[in-house]
Design a protein around this motif. Sequence first.
Motif, PDB file in Angstrom:
ATOM      1  N   ASN A  85       3.433  41.334  -6.337  1.00  0.00           N
ATOM      2  CA  ASN A  85       3.891  41.871  -7.620  1.00  0.00           C
ATOM      3  C   ASN A  85       2.929  42.934  -8.125  1.00  0.00           C
ATOM      4  O   ASN A  85       1.810  42.629  -8.489  1.00  0.00           O
ATOM      5  CB  ASN A  85       3.970  40.759  -8.665  1.00  0.00           C
ATOM      6  N   PHE A  86       3.410  44.179  -8.113  1.00  0.00           N
ATOM      7  CA  PHE A  86       2.595  45.264  -8.646  1.00  0.00           C
ATOM      8  C   PHE A  86       3.487  46.174  -9.478  1.00  0.00           C
ATOM      9  O   PHE A  86       4.703  46.025  -9.471  1.00  0.00           O
ATOM     10  CB  PHE A  86       1.948  46.065  -7.513  1.00  0.00           C
ATOM     11  N   TYR A  87       2.850  47.123 -10.176  1.00  0.00           N
ATOM     12  CA  TYR A  87       3.630  48.063 -10.966  1.00  0.00           C
ATOM     13  C   TYR A  87       4.204  49.110 -10.022  1.00  0.00           C
ATOM     14  O   TYR A  87       3.444  49.846  -9.386  1.00  0.00           O
ATOM     15  CB  TYR A  87       2.758  48.692 -12.051  1.00  0.00           C
ATOM     16  N   PRO A  88       5.536  49.169  -9.887  1.00  0.00           N
ATOM     17  CA  PRO A  88       6.154  50.008  -8.853  1.00  0.00           C
ATOM     18  C   PRO A  88       5.885  51.495  -9.048  1.00  0.00           C
ATOM     19  O   PRO A  88       5.889  52.246  -8.080  1.00  0.00           O
ATOM     20  CB  PRO A  88       7.650  49.701  -8.996  1.00  0.00           C
ATOM     21  N   TYR A  89       5.640  51.912 -10.288  1.00  0.00           N
ATOM     22  CA  TYR A  89       5.478  53.340 -10.556  1.00  0.00           C
ATOM     23  C   TYR A  89       4.037  53.787 -10.388  1.00  0.00           C
ATOM     24  O   TYR A  89       3.712  54.949 -10.594  1.00  0.00           O
ATOM     25  CB  TYR A  89       5.980  53.681 -11.963  1.00  0.00           C
ATOM     26  N   MET A  90       3.138  52.848 -10.033  1.00  0.00           N
ATOM     27  CA  MET A  90       1.735  53.212  -9.887  1.00  0.00           C
ATOM     28  C   MET A  90       1.333  53.218  -8.418  1.00  0.00           C
ATOM     29  O   MET A  90       1.904  52.490  -7.611  1.00  0.00           O
ATOM     30  CB  MET A  90       0.858  52.233 -10.673  1.00  0.00           C
ATOM     31  N   GLN A  94      -4.225  53.101  -8.348  1.00  0.00           N
ATOM     32  CA  GLN A  94      -4.040  52.814  -9.777  1.00  0.00           C
ATOM     33  C   GLN A  94      -3.827  51.326 -10.017  1.00  0.00           C
ATOM     34  O   GLN A  94      -4.378  50.745 -10.954  1.00  0.00           O
ATOM     35  CB  GLN A  94      -2.838  53.602 -10.325  1.00  0.00           C
ATOM     36  N   LEU A  98      -6.338  48.624 -12.096  1.00  0.00           N
ATOM     37  CA  LEU A  98      -5.905  47.703 -13.150  1.00  0.00           C
ATOM     38  C   LEU A  98      -6.421  46.291 -12.870  1.00  0.00           C
ATOM     39  O   LEU A  98      -6.924  45.606 -13.770  1.00  0.00           O
ATOM     40  CB  LEU A  98      -4.378  47.715 -13.221  1.00  0.00           C
ATOM     41  N   VAL A  99      -6.313  45.871 -11.601  1.00  0.00           N
ATOM     42  CA  VAL A  99      -6.782  44.535 -11.235  1.00  0.00           C
ATOM     43  C   VAL A  99      -8.294  44.419 -11.494  1.00  0.00           C
ATOM     44  O   VAL A  99      -8.766  43.404 -12.006  1.00  0.00           O
ATOM     45  CB  VAL A  99      -6.452  44.227  -9.759  1.00  0.00           C
TER      46      VAL A  99
ATOM     47  N   ILE B   7      -6.574  48.092 -20.254  1.00  0.00           N
ATOM     48  CA  ILE B   7      -5.578  47.507 -19.351  1.00  0.00           C
ATOM     49  C   ILE B   7      -4.190  47.997 -19.718  1.00  0.00           C
ATOM     50  O   ILE B   7      -3.421  48.459 -18.871  1.00  0.00           O
ATOM     51  CB  ILE B   7      -5.645  45.959 -19.424  1.00  0.00           C
ATOM     52  N   ILE B  10      -3.626  51.792 -18.985  1.00  0.00           N
ATOM     53  CA  ILE B  10      -3.323  52.109 -17.578  1.00  0.00           C
ATOM     54  C   ILE B  10      -1.842  51.850 -17.304  1.00  0.00           C
ATOM     55  O   ILE B  10      -1.152  52.658 -16.682  1.00  0.00           O
ATOM     56  CB  ILE B  10      -4.195  51.262 -16.623  1.00  0.00           C
ATOM     57  N   ASN B  14       0.624  55.509 -16.898  1.00  0.00           N
ATOM     58  CA  ASN B  14       1.072  55.869 -15.559  1.00  0.00           C
ATOM     59  C   ASN B  14       2.578  55.757 -15.405  1.00  0.00           C
ATOM     60  O   ASN B  14       3.127  56.061 -14.346  1.00  0.00           O
ATOM     61  CB  ASN B  14       0.380  54.986 -14.525  1.00  0.00           C
ATOM     62  N   ASN B  15       3.240  55.296 -16.442  1.00  0.00           N
ATOM     63  CA  ASN B  15       4.694  55.187 -16.393  1.00  0.00           C
ATOM     64  C   ASN B  15       5.299  56.443 -17.026  1.00  0.00           C
ATOM     65  O   ASN B  15       5.100  56.720 -18.205  1.00  0.00           O
ATOM     66  CB  ASN B  15       5.118  53.945 -17.182  1.00  0.00           C
ATOM     67  N   ASN B  89       9.196  43.159 -13.203  1.00  0.00           N
ATOM     68  CA  ASN B  89       8.328  43.413 -12.046  1.00  0.00           C
ATOM     69  C   ASN B  89       7.518  42.189 -11.662  1.00  0.00           C
ATOM     70  O   ASN B  89       6.752  42.224 -10.702  1.00  0.00           O
ATOM     71  CB  ASN B  89       7.342  44.554 -12.355  1.00  0.00           C
ATOM     72  N   LYS B  90       7.644  41.125 -12.452  1.00  0.00           N
ATOM     73  CA  LYS B  90       6.866  39.897 -12.252  1.00  0.00           C
ATOM     74  C   LYS B  90       5.363  40.153 -12.306  1.00  0.00           C
ATOM     75  O   LYS B  90       4.575  39.368 -11.781  1.00  0.00           O
ATOM     76  CB  LYS B  90       7.215  39.240 -10.914  1.00  0.00           C
ATOM     77  N   THR B  91       4.975  41.253 -12.897  1.00  0.00           N
ATOM     78  CA  THR B  91       3.554  41.562 -12.940  1.00  0.00           C
ATOM     79  C   THR B  91       2.828  40.668 -13.934  1.00  0.00           C
ATOM     80  O   THR B  91       1.613  40.500 -13.827  1.00  0.00           O
ATOM     81  CB  THR B  91       3.337  43.028 -13.318  1.00  0.00           C
ATOM     82  N   GLN B  94       1.308  38.027 -11.931  1.00  0.00           N
ATOM     83  CA  GLN B  94       0.135  38.502 -11.194  1.00  0.00           C
ATOM     84  C   GLN B  94      -1.057  38.688 -12.134  1.00  0.00           C
ATOM     85  O   GLN B  94      -2.174  38.348 -11.801  1.00  0.00           O
ATOM     86  CB  GLN B  94       0.475  39.800 -10.461  1.00  0.00           C
ATOM     87  N   ASN B  95      -0.791  39.222 -13.336  1.00  0.00           N
ATOM     88  CA  ASN B  95      -1.857  39.390 -14.338  1.00  0.00           C
ATOM     89  C   ASN B  95      -2.533  38.063 -14.642  1.00  0.00           C
ATOM     90  O   ASN B  95      -3.753  37.968 -14.704  1.00  0.00           O
ATOM     91  CB  ASN B  95      -1.284  39.947 -15.651  1.00  0.00           C
ATOM     92  N   ASP B  98      -4.555  36.882 -11.726  1.00  0.00           N
ATOM     93  CA  ASP B  98      -5.774  37.677 -11.577  1.00  0.00           C
ATOM     94  C   ASP B  98      -6.845  37.297 -12.589  1.00  0.00           C
ATOM     95  O   ASP B  98      -7.966  37.786 -12.520  1.00  0.00           O
ATOM     96  CB  ASP B  98      -5.455  39.176 -11.718  1.00  0.00           C
TER      97      ASP B  98
END
Lengths: 300, 277
Positions: A85-90, A94, A98-99, B7, B10, B14-15, B89-91, B94-95, B98
């Motif tokens: 799972n990551f940000y698809p637009y990055m 990048q 973030l991580v 955080i 970013i 970037n979007n 995105n199910k991020t 992940q956040n 992490d």
Amino acid sequence: MKTILSVHSLTKKFGHLTAVNNLSFTIEKGNVYGILGPNGSGKSTTLGIVLNVVNKTSGEFKWFDGSKSTHQALKKVGAIIERPNFYPYMSAVQNLRLVCKIKGVSEGKIEEKLQVVGLIERKHSKFRTYSLGMKQRLAIASALLNDPEILILDEPTNGLDPQGIHQIREIIKKIAADGTTILLASHLLDEVEKVCSHVVILRKGEKLYSGRVDGMLASHGFFELKSDDLSVLKSYLEKNASFGEVKIENGMLTAFLKEEMNALELNQTLFSQGIVLSHLVKRKESLEEQFLALTKNSQP
Amino acid sequence: MNRLLQIEFIKLWNNRASKILILSYFILLTSIALVAAIKFDIGPIKFHLAEQGIFNFPYIWHFNTFVTALFKLFLAIVIVSMMSNEYSNKTIKQNLIDGLSKKEFILSKFLTVVVFALVSTIFVFVVSLILGLFYSDYNELSIIFSDLEFLVAFFVKLVGFFSFCLFLGILVKRSAFALGFLVLWMIFEQMLFGLLGWKFVSWETAQNIKGFLPMEAMSNLINEPFSRLKAVQSVAAQMGESFALNYAVHWYEILIVLLWSALFIYLSYAILRKRDF
């Protein structure tokens, strides 16, 4: 031995369904652990609980010595759950930046880790342009950013093509060789067999076994034998107290040992009885056979 | 705090869609200055909006905060989608894995919202100040810096509205549905008001009750400024009407919106804590 994670009578219920039932195990530093079980046996739920994304119903778990809160402890853990799972637009870089911010580590290791997983050439491509194998490798790079004390992988090769599976396994082996503790959840036995030294076996949320992979069954292995007259051989072995089950299949006799015996000894004994073998192999059950035996025996 | 904002920055910057919306929002805020250019010059009728007194201190604080607050919908889209994208995105999962705690996750979103509101307020303050200095008939310092409570109200209004958006994003998980829900809620408040006044209590009590609902409380913060204009009032006087509106910003209105904001953020956190991913 330093304890990394200890889980004590952990239980998770989704309504009437008990996904994890009274589960306890400990993970020590330096070993490679497998959590093994068929689909729906509670592997991912267990990992989800210790990773702070699923709420437990009861029980306890403790990261390291238990002095830090779970989210602080997770900064020293690297984990990948199911799908990357990551940000698809990055881009890869990048996303990793973030991580780093979340884990509170410096960004200096990004290049190095991308090198480890072989993504350095595509580091500025957007995540959505990656193939599944590349996404999974980025996830591993991301999990390694903080040089974790333990790497948790949930079905890391699920859905990959053979080449992708091979790449991921090579990476895992390399990481394990560096002495990183690994916890690998999988329903693929050969995967666990190839990399893990210890295993926890789950079925319907309950623990069937935990311990070393080779100690999974109190088994001494079995002989595969061929001779001109199989029936004479069979009746002799059935009388011998060292053997349990003896069966003939496709012109081959399989005899399971009840106690330790080496092939040389057996050959000598049989020859002295006037039985001449044309084929003699001593084997251990594969993990798959052991696993099936284990899950079958404890069927309610 | 800095880390949490970085955080979120970013993720947003970037979007491309978010970036464009944020930029257009701030360009629109500045574009209120263009109102000054509205000028009709048709033979005998000469009309220059800037000379109608809308840029007079302190009225300009009221006028500009009211008008620019309408643009907040742009940021609402950004905020709702920055929340719901984490789900699609199910991020968010992940956040958390992490090492971000659920509290930090909500806090990073809320801080971003506060920063948006703060920057908007500063923007409106600067643009209004410049416009006023150009066109206002009064330039005494004491007049310029009177009625600044409209800026406070503007800030609180934005924080309240954005917190509501954040909450809807978490609750509904999908940006389009969350925005639909927002519109639905506005209609619901009016319907509740109508129903109460029609069947249950007096219209006055119904109006008071409505004042406690979130959307109505936010819009009560800054009343419409148009009927305060001299031109409008003189026309009304000729027709024998007079407006008896209370334009001031009341402390209890600010308090109601602040309470709602706190409730929305707390509920967002409560939902997140209960959910399994």
